[in-house]
Motif scaffolding. Structure first.
Motif, PDB file in Angstrom:
ATOM      1  N   LYS A  28       0.835  -1.206   0.000  1.00  0.00           N
ATOM      2  CA  LYS A  28       0.000   0.000   0.000  1.00  0.00           C
ATOM      3  C   LYS A  28       0.867   1.252   0.000  1.00  0.00           C
ATOM      4  O   LYS A  28       0.611   2.202  -0.755  1.00  0.00           O
ATOM      5  CB  LYS A  28      -0.925  -0.006   1.212  1.00  0.00           C
ATOM      6  CG  LYS A  28      -1.866   1.183   1.249  1.00  0.00           C
ATOM      7  CD  LYS A  28      -2.814   1.100   2.413  1.00  0.00           C
ATOM      8  CE  LYS A  28      -3.811   2.252   2.378  1.00  0.00           C
ATOM      9  NZ  LYS A  28      -4.769   2.147   3.466  1.00  0.00           N
ATOM     10  N   GLU A  29       1.889   1.240   0.841  1.00  0.00           N
ATOM     11  CA  GLU A  29       2.800   2.377   0.963  1.00  0.00           C
ATOM     12  C   GLU A  29       3.473   2.689  -0.382  1.00  0.00           C
ATOM     13  O   GLU A  29       3.735   3.841  -0.708  1.00  0.00           O
ATOM     14  CB  GLU A  29       3.854   2.029   2.017  1.00  0.00           C
ATOM     15  CG  GLU A  29       4.830   3.108   2.359  1.00  0.00           C
ATOM     16  CD  GLU A  29       5.791   2.625   3.428  1.00  0.00           C
ATOM     17  OE1 GLU A  29       6.969   2.423   3.113  1.00  0.00           O
ATOM     18  OE2 GLU A  29       5.326   2.417   4.577  1.00  0.00           O
ATOM     19  N   LYS A  30       3.717   1.657  -1.183  1.00  0.00           N
ATOM     20  CA  LYS A  30       4.384   1.829  -2.475  1.00  0.00           C
ATOM     21  C   LYS A  30       3.402   2.058  -3.622  1.00  0.00           C
ATOM     22  O   LYS A  30       3.795   2.065  -4.783  1.00  0.00           O
ATOM     23  CB  LYS A  30       5.267   0.622  -2.765  1.00  0.00           C
ATOM     24  CG  LYS A  30       6.430   0.535  -1.816  1.00  0.00           C
ATOM     25  CD  LYS A  30       7.372  -0.578  -2.153  1.00  0.00           C
ATOM     26  CE  LYS A  30       8.528  -0.515  -1.166  1.00  0.00           C
ATOM     27  NZ  LYS A  30       9.707  -1.167  -1.624  1.00  0.00           N
ATOM     28  N   GLY A  31       2.114   2.210  -3.288  1.00  0.00           N
ATOM     29  CA  GLY A  31       1.122   2.482  -4.310  1.00  0.00           C
ATOM     30  C   GLY A  31       0.702   1.271  -5.115  1.00  0.00           C
ATOM     31  O   GLY A  31       0.157   1.402  -6.210  1.00  0.00           O
ATOM     32  N   ASN A  32       0.920   0.092  -4.571  1.00  0.00           N
ATOM     33  CA  ASN A  32       0.551  -1.150  -5.248  1.00  0.00           C
ATOM     34  C   ASN A  32      -0.784  -1.634  -4.690  1.00  0.00           C
ATOM     35  O   ASN A  32      -0.900  -1.897  -3.495  1.00  0.00           O
ATOM     36  CB  ASN A  32       1.641  -2.203  -5.016  1.00  0.00           C
ATOM     37  CG  ASN A  32       1.407  -3.482  -5.776  1.00  0.00           C
ATOM     38  OD1 ASN A  32       0.294  -3.801  -6.173  1.00  0.00           O
ATOM     39  ND2 ASN A  32       2.468  -4.249  -5.967  1.00  0.00           N
ATOM     40  N   PRO A  33      -1.812  -1.792  -5.533  1.00  0.00           N
ATOM     41  CA  PRO A  33      -3.127  -2.218  -5.045  1.00  0.00           C
ATOM     42  C   PRO A  33      -3.221  -3.703  -4.702  1.00  0.00           C
ATOM     43  O   PRO A  33      -4.237  -4.156  -4.186  1.00  0.00           O
ATOM     44  CB  PRO A  33      -4.063  -1.863  -6.203  1.00  0.00           C
ATOM     45  CG  PRO A  33      -3.210  -1.942  -7.418  1.00  0.00           C
ATOM     46  CD  PRO A  33      -1.851  -1.489  -6.969  1.00  0.00           C
ATOM     47  N   GLN A  34      -2.153  -4.456  -4.973  1.00  0.00           N
ATOM     48  CA  GLN A  34      -2.187  -5.891  -4.688  1.00  0.00           C
ATOM     49  C   GLN A  34      -2.442  -6.133  -3.194  1.00  0.00           C
ATOM     50  O   GLN A  34      -1.861  -5.477  -2.346  1.00  0.00           O
ATOM     51  CB  GLN A  34      -0.863  -6.541  -5.102  1.00  0.00           C
ATOM     52  CG  GLN A  34      -0.872  -8.054  -5.047  1.00  0.00           C
ATOM     53  CD  GLN A  34       0.368  -8.659  -5.705  1.00  0.00           C
ATOM     54  OE1 GLN A  34       1.183  -7.972  -6.282  1.00  0.00           O
ATOM     55  NE2 GLN A  34       0.479  -9.958  -5.614  1.00  0.00           N
ATOM     56  N   TRP A  35      -3.350  -7.045  -2.911  1.00  0.00           N
ATOM     57  CA  TRP A  35      -3.737  -7.471  -1.561  1.00  0.00           C
ATOM     58  C   TRP A  35      -4.530  -6.409  -0.793  1.00  0.00           C
ATOM     59  O   TRP A  35      -4.893  -6.618   0.364  1.00  0.00           O
ATOM     60  CB  TRP A  35      -2.535  -7.906  -0.733  1.00  0.00           C
ATOM     61  CG  TRP A  35      -1.888  -9.179  -1.168  1.00  0.00           C
ATOM     62  CD1 TRP A  35      -2.200  -9.948  -2.243  1.00  0.00           C
ATOM     63  CD2 TRP A  35      -0.800  -9.844  -0.528  1.00  0.00           C
ATOM     64  NE1 TRP A  35      -1.388 -11.041  -2.312  1.00  0.00           N
ATOM     65  CE2 TRP A  35      -0.508 -11.005  -1.265  1.00  0.00           C
ATOM     66  CE3 TRP A  35      -0.042  -9.573   0.595  1.00  0.00           C
ATOM     67  CZ2 TRP A  35       0.506 -11.889  -0.921  1.00  0.00           C
ATOM     68  CZ3 TRP A  35       0.967 -10.455   0.938  1.00  0.00           C
ATOM     69  CH2 TRP A  35       1.237 -11.601   0.193  1.00  0.00           C
ATOM     70  N   GLN A  36      -4.830  -5.282  -1.376  1.00  0.00           N
ATOM     71  CA  GLN A  36      -5.522  -4.224  -0.650  1.00  0.00           C
ATOM     72  C   GLN A  36      -7.010  -4.500  -0.472  1.00  0.00           C
ATOM     73  O   GLN A  36      -7.682  -3.795   0.266  1.00  0.00           O
ATOM     74  CB  GLN A  36      -5.285  -2.874  -1.310  1.00  0.00           C
ATOM     75  CG  GLN A  36      -3.812  -2.476  -1.375  1.00  0.00           C
ATOM     76  CD  GLN A  36      -3.089  -2.580  -0.048  1.00  0.00           C
ATOM     77  OE1 GLN A  36      -3.506  -2.004   0.944  1.00  0.00           O
ATOM     78  NE2 GLN A  36      -1.993  -3.345  -0.022  1.00  0.00           N
ATOM     79  N   ASP A  37      -7.533  -5.537  -1.127  1.00  0.00           N
ATOM     80  CA  ASP A  37      -8.938  -5.916  -0.913  1.00  0.00           C
ATOM     81  C   ASP A  37      -9.080  -6.867   0.277  1.00  0.00           C
ATOM     82  O   ASP A  37     -10.156  -7.339   0.576  1.00  0.00           O
ATOM     83  CB  ASP A  37      -9.543  -6.536  -2.178  1.00  0.00           C
ATOM     84  CG  ASP A  37      -8.993  -7.913  -2.496  1.00  0.00           C
ATOM     85  OD1 ASP A  37      -7.937  -8.303  -1.938  1.00  0.00           O
ATOM     86  OD2 ASP A  37      -9.614  -8.613  -3.312  1.00  0.00           O
ATOM     87  N   GLY A  38      -7.962  -7.147   0.958  1.00  0.00           N
ATOM     88  CA  GLY A  38      -8.010  -7.986   2.151  1.00  0.00           C
ATOM     89  C   GLY A  38      -7.456  -9.385   1.976  1.00  0.00           C
ATOM     90  O   GLY A  38      -7.179 -10.070   2.951  1.00  0.00           O
ATOM     91  N   HIS A  39      -7.339  -9.853   0.734  1.00  0.00           N
ATOM     92  CA  HIS A  39      -6.764 -11.185   0.554  1.00  0.00           C
ATOM     93  C   HIS A  39      -5.243 -11.074   0.593  1.00  0.00           C
ATOM     94  O   HIS A  39      -4.712  -9.992   0.339  1.00  0.00           O
ATOM     95  CB  HIS A  39      -7.280 -11.827  -0.757  1.00  0.00           C
ATOM     96  CG  HIS A  39      -6.547 -11.418  -1.984  1.00  0.00           C
ATOM     97  ND1 HIS A  39      -6.805 -10.242  -2.663  1.00  0.00           N
ATOM     98  CD2 HIS A  39      -5.538 -12.018  -2.657  1.00  0.00           C
ATOM     99  CE1 HIS A  39      -5.996 -10.149  -3.695  1.00  0.00           C
ATOM    100  NE2 HIS A  39      -5.214 -11.203  -3.713  1.00  0.00           N
ATOM    101  N   PRO A  40      -4.525 -12.096   0.937  1.00  0.00           N
ATOM    102  CA  PRO A  40      -5.024 -13.413   1.342  1.00  0.00           C
ATOM    103  C   PRO A  40      -5.653 -13.368   2.733  1.00  0.00           C
ATOM    104  O   PRO A  40      -5.118 -12.773   3.654  1.00  0.00           O
ATOM    105  CB  PRO A  40      -3.786 -14.300   1.322  1.00  0.00           C
ATOM    106  CG  PRO A  40      -2.628 -13.387   1.430  1.00  0.00           C
ATOM    107  CD  PRO A  40      -3.050 -12.060   0.881  1.00  0.00           C
TER     108      PRO A  40
END
Length: 173
Positions: A28-40
């Motif tokens: 998140k800090e690096k602006g990457n939306p990966q995993w920001q929906d709560g998964h895994p």
């Protein structure tokens, strides 16, 4: 100082989730939306551990990383856009949910996990390996490419924020 991989057990779940949460915050800090929906999700990690698919990387007697080596096919990987799998009809294993403590970044621990999981899979007869990562996750792309994974195209995962990921493949002899 011994660095090794071992299969995770139920007593490791809390530590595994701590590492995932720290990695999620760093993404998140690096602006990457990966995993920001709560998964895994916790439920997913429990299932991975129960199935014997989750592994932890140990450094100096402490868990510093985690990843899942899924030995069953996944619907997500059946359709690939803007490319194709080199060996689409062969069995494959998937490296999923890789996370290393942010304090260990730059020390090669992600590469250790990838390499060790290839060995685990190889010993079980797997020769075709795949993984996916977000287009903004440059560190995981680099690790895979350094080991020999090749970008094969785009796959779409179950992610409520950004489901477009790069699909990578490595075929061993």
């Amino acid at each position: 100082m011994a660095i090794y991989l071992r299969r995770a057990n139920k007593d490791d779940l809390q530590r595994v989730m701590e590492i995932i949460e720290q990695a999620r915050a760093q993404l998140k800090e690096k602006g990457n939306p990966q995993w920001q929906d709560g998964h895994p999700f916790l439920k997913t990690m429990k299932s991975d551990i129960k199935a014997g698919y989750n592994w932890v990387l140990i450094d100096n007697q402490k868990i510093v990383g985690t990843a899942t080596l899924q030995l069953t096919p996944e619907q997500t990987y059946e359709e690939i856009k803007d490319g194709s799998w080199l060996k689409p009809n062969e069995p494959y294993a998937i490296i999923h949910r890789l996370a290393v403590l942010p304090s260990k970044n730059g020390q090669g621990f992600g590469k250790y996990i990838f390499s060790n999981l290839l060995t685990v899979g190889y010993l079980q007869g797997v020769r075709n390996f795949r993984y996916d990562t977000h287009y903004k996750n440059i560190p995981v792309q680099k690790i895979g490419q350094e080991i020999g994974f090749i970008k094969r195209g785009t796959i779409y995962i179950d992610d409520k924020i950004d489901n477009k990921h790069m699909g990578f493949e490595l075929n061993l002899k």
